[in-house]
Design an enzyme around this catalytic site. Structure first.
Site, short mmCIF file in Angstrom:
data_model
loop_
_atom_site.label_atom_id
_atom_site.label_comp_id
_atom_site.label_asym_id
_atom_site.label_seq_id
_atom_site.Cartn_x
_atom_site.Cartn_y
_atom_site.Cartn_z
CD GLU A 72 21.88 52.90 90.44
OE1 GLU A 72 21.39 53.68 89.58
OE2 GLU A 72 22.51 53.30 91.42
CD GLU B 75 25.11 56.53 89.15
OE1 GLU B 75 24.42 55.80 88.42
OE2 GLU B 75 24.79 57.70 89.43
#
Length: 659
Positions: free
Chosen positions: A310, A158
């Protein structure tokens, strides 16, 4: 392996749908690892991601290497038939790095240092950070590149760091010199004649730091581009290291959905696998639509199957109130991702943490353990994915509508001195996608300079800034017979955020049948404007038409009788945002005129239907049972039963129908 033969997700899936998630065994004693493997196998888990936040475990002090625990885990996974997506741990440097090398820490726009103790505390411009990141990546790749458990590489996690410090300033200046070559060109692009901001030396240029009043929009726009590029440099550096050791294995880094800080079109071109993290709010009545938007965008960036890296099996821990998922919703939203092109369904994380900042973020195994509802639903999903995998893996989705999206346009339009803070680009984008989703129309996303000829209809919710190349592309598409639908505040500025003469590019005004755009009339929060047949929200415009073929007019007020919606030939322009049902009906009518229709007719409102390859996915997002008309005889892969002409879906139920 040549660039054109780069590995892709199929090299990791090997005919399966990947199922699993982030596994952080360093948080647990070794005896728990064997219990985890037992539960993974029972749930059908075939892939785990190791090492995402393990830097201090792998390198407890500068230059040290502690690989023994990871050796054990790699061997354990391989012995049990579970593949490993091995991560470089570079998103969360060890505390010793910031302590010994303060130059690795990022600085905020008001001059505060972001210290260790959380994560993502690194400066993308720090040579020291990059050196340590390359070293640990090199050693991981050398040690595990030949390990039989390894199926894919996951770089960092991320990427989301902004840095306004001195090192970032030096990198920013280098980036600007490469882009503009001369100060005269930079001053022209930034419009520095305004407010006496002209630069006489490169050394005088800084990142946009906290000012007395509003910042230069051109400087801010370039800094956003620069930040995305610097983070991409960090990714590419680590990617190239692992690719040198394992050219046959795909490499990814996970996007956050519709994240402001990365130009994901550019990033996707550097990835073998495009992956995303997706966390819709289970209490949000539009959660399924938000999920569909992210899935459509990720599939379009991947140009095929993609990876859900995710999601949450239950609640997250970062909302004001973190609600669990009701029974069946985790399965439904996971199957929605597969329906919209995912070949991997994964979670953060495998086992819910007992300590640390995310101990209340759910895991596939919750604090309730093996008997808990979360794990039992995960087991059911694993069985479902195994049943449908042979029929769905690698299959593509065909969409006849493209939604145009561009990070440059978003960044340029998000300036401080805009006409209305009520107009939020992501909200406008969601509103248009929601209208198409509720009309049961499947969409791709595309960049405004992409080839648009495969699509029967192209919609532009809002693209404030457009390059000449993008405008030429839209014109060629519309003049070639394609149906083009544009929303307000499109084509206002060029790529330097310079307002185009007339307040909208004259070529676009001619295309839509607009003679003069006299004035923008933004609306206050909650305010609406009456139009013929609907009410508009957020925005309105004082337009003098030229020769449109069709108009829908404002009724009453300052704009009475002026066009709210114009059509000329196959090009439409909406100068306001119709309320949700009106926008849905308008876009559905335009799509029908363009020959684009839903997968099935007469679908109930709460049912989503998507065709992937030959398979038809039906997803009931409602809490009540519903009957869907599906003419013909089908085989439901989830239940193994035959379906003739209609099927009843219970609350949050799904069907995957094969002809």
């Amino acid at each position: 392996m040549s660039e054109t033969q780069r590995p892709d997700l199929s090299d990791a899936t090997r005919g399966r749908l990947l199922f699993g998630g982030d596994y952080n065994p360093e948080q647990w004693p070794e005896e728990t690892w064997h219990e985890d493997v037992r539960l993974m196998k029972a749930a059908g888990v075939n892939s785990v991601t190791l090492g995402v936040f393990s830097w201090s475990k792998l390198e407890p002090e500068p230059g040290a290497r502690e690989f023994g625990w990871l050796d054990t885990l790699m061997d354990l996974m391989h012995a049990n038939g579970i593949g490993v997506v091995l991560a470089t741990p570079t998103s969360s440097p060890p505390p010793w790095m910031g302590r010994l090398h303060p130059d690795t820490l990022p600085v905020t726009e008001d001059g505060r240092t972001e210290w260790w103790g959380g994560r993502q505390h690194f400066s993308h411009s720090s040579a020291t950070y990059r050196r340590y990141a390359a070293a640990i990546t090199e050693d991981l790749a050398a040690r595990y590149g030949g390990h039989p458990a390894l199926t894919m590489w996951h770089i960092n996690n991320e990427y989301c760091t902004f840095d306004h410090g001195d090192q970032a300033a030096a990198s920013f200046r280098r980036w600007l010199r490469e882009k503009y070559r001369t100060l005269d060109a930079l001053n022209e692009a930034w419009g520095t004649a305004f407010w006496s901001q002209g630069y006489d030396t490169w050394d005088g240029i800084l990142p946009p730091r906290l000012p007395h009043y509003m910042r230069n929009p051109g400087q801010v726009l370039d800094f956003r581009r620069f930040t995305s590029d610097m983070l991409l440099e960090c990714y590419v550096a680590e990617r190239d290291i692992v690719r040198r050791h394992t050219p046959h294995l795909p490499v990814t880094s996970n996007f956050m959905p519709l994240w402001f800080g990365q130009d994901a079109w550019r990033w996707a071109g550097e990835e073998d696998v495009v992956s995303v993290d997706l966390y819709p709010d289970p209490r949000d009545p539009l959660g399924a639509q938000n999920g569909a938007l992210v899935q459509d965008m990720t599939r379009s960036q991947a140009r095929g199957p993609w990876m859900l890296m995710e999601q949450a099996a239950g609640p997250v821990n970062w909302r004001g109130v973190n609600h669990p998922k009701p029974r069946g919703l985790n399965r439904l939203w996971s199957l929605q991702a597969v329906a919209r092109g995912a070949d991997a369904v994964c979670y953060f994380q495998w086992r819910q943490s007992r300590q640390g900042a995310e101990k209340f973020h759910s895991g596939m195994v919750s604090h309730a353990g093996e008997e808990g509802r979360t794990y039992q639903e995960v087991k059911q999903l694993g069985a479902d994915l195994a049943r449908i995998a042979p029929e769905v893996t690698g299959r593509h989705i065909t969409a006849n509508i493209a939604v145009l999206h561009d990070w440059d346009a978003w960044w340029a339009g998000a300036q401080d001195g805009r006409l209305s803070t009520q107009v939020d680009y992501p909200d406008v984008l969601r509103a248009w996608h929601r209208a198409l989703w509720q009309a049961h129309l499947t969409t791709d996303f595309a960049h405004p300079e992409h080839d648009l000829t495969p699509y029967s209809m192209v919609v532009v919710p809002q693209l404030y800034a457009l390059t000449d190349a993008a405008i030429d592309n839209l014109l060629a598409y519309a003049r070639g017979g394609g149906t083009l639908v544009c929303g307000f505040l499109t084509g206002v500025a060029d790529e330097d955020d310079r307002v185009r003469p007339g307040g909208m590019d004259d070529r676009l005004r001619e295309l839509f049948g607009i003679r003069v755009l006299h004035e923008w009339w933004p609306l206050d929060a909650g305010e609406t404007v009456a139009c013929e047949g609907f009410r508009g929200t957020l925005w309105s415009e004082e337009i003098e038409p030229a020769d449109p073929d069709d108009t829908t007019r404002y009724k009453g007020g300052e704009l009475d009788g002026m066009p709210a919606v114009l059509r000329k030939d196959s090009a439409w322009y909406l100068s306001t945002l119709p309320e949700p049902e009106a926008l849905r009906d308008l876009l559905a009518r335009i799509a029908d005129g363009a020959g684009v229709r839903p997968v099935l007719d007469g679908l109930p409102e709460q049912v989503e239907a998507v065709r992937r390859g030959e398979l038809l996915f039906l997803l009931n997002h409602g809490r009540e049972p519903v009957t869907v008309e599906a003419p013909g005889t089908h085989h439901d892969l989830l239940t193994g039963t035959a379906v003739s002409d209609r099927i009843t879906l219970g609350r949050y139920e799904a069907a995957v129908l094969r002809p």
